[in-house]
Design an enzyme around this catalytic site. Structure first.
Site, short mmCIF file in Angstrom:
data_model
loop_
_atom_site.label_atom_id
_atom_site.label_comp_id
_atom_site.label_asym_id
_atom_site.label_seq_id
_atom_site.Cartn_x
_atom_site.Cartn_y
_atom_site.Cartn_z
N ASP A 275 -6.25 1.23 1.19
CA ASP A 275 -6.25 1.42 2.64
C ASP A 275 -7.62 1.04 3.17
OD1 ASP A 275 -7.95 3.46 1.93
OD2 ASP A 275 -6.85 5.03 3.02
N LYS B 58 0.84 -1.21 0.00
CA LYS B 58 0.00 0.00 0.00
C LYS B 58 0.87 1.26 0.00
CE LYS B 58 -1.34 2.25 3.45
NZ LYS B 58 -1.84 2.72 4.77
#
Length: 219
Positions: A139, A121
């Site tokens: 997220d 991420k």
């Protein structure tokens, strides 16, 4: 699951709601962004932004983070969750950036994930925001919104959510869609008390429709 046409409607509506969606972490270069994203793990961007002005004034280069005792760095980020572990990762990351990458944050996603504290991420955020590479960083907001709307399945892992979004969203829209999903989840489709009653996407949202039915039953 939403159809291709419905996903287009979602993207267009989010674009109208949040035309200026962007990375809210304050930074002025790729190295600062990397530190900020690392600090933001299990922590709000707002809290990180309270800490980084002083931090980035004191520490301008990877060498600066290695020039002080670990305990001093810990104190400088003490208000951030998991600060001890994050301080260790910042020092390890700084050392690696100096010795392996000539003091510069690498532009390649596969190289970025080799840095301590940098997962997929984080790497996607860095390549997208700092280097303009199309990417979708999943997220908690992106995952929640994509599952509530029915773009992805509830059982999908984070990686499966990323791959599904990459498949269903045009590549040239990956980065901006990532920011708009975050804004939509952060300011509208919140984890607690999502604004279903005023949501322009309620007609497409299976989760929102279920919530509204429960509200009517309980009234």
């Amino acid at each position: 699951m939403l159809t291709k046409k419905q996903i287009r409607e979602v993207l267009d509506e989010m674009g109208e709601m949040f035309p200026d969606a962007h990375c809210e972490l304050h930074h002025s270069n790729p190295f600062e962004l990397t530190i900020a994203v690392l600090l933001s793990a299990q922590c709000t961007d707002a809290l990180v932004n309270k800490v980084t002005p002083g931090l980035f004034e004191k520490y301008k280069t990877p060498e600066d983070y290695l020039a002080v005792p670990l305990e001093e760095l810990e104190q400088d980020i003490r208000s951030i969750g998991l600060y001890r572990n994050k301080a260790k990762n910042i020092r390890k990351l700084s050392e690696l950036v100096i010795h392996e990458y000539g003091g510069e944050i690498p532009k390649d996603r596969d190289e970025l994930v080799k840095l301590p504290g940098v997962g997929r991420k984080t790497a996607n955020v860095i390549v997208s925001v700092s280097f303009g590479v199309p990417a979708i960083a999943v997220d908690t907001h992106v995952e929640r919104v994509s599952k509530r709307l029915g773009i992805c399945r509830w059982k999908d892992s984070v990686l499966e959510v990323e791959k599904t979004l990459m498949r269903k969203i045009p590549e040239e829209e990956w980065s901006v869609s990532h920011h708009r999903f975050i804004f939509f989840g952060r300011y509208h489709c919140k984890a607690q008390n999502p604004q279903c009653t005023v949501c322009p996407l309620l007609y497409l949202c299976r989760e929102g429709q279920k919530r509204m039915k429960k509200v009517k039953v309980n009234v």
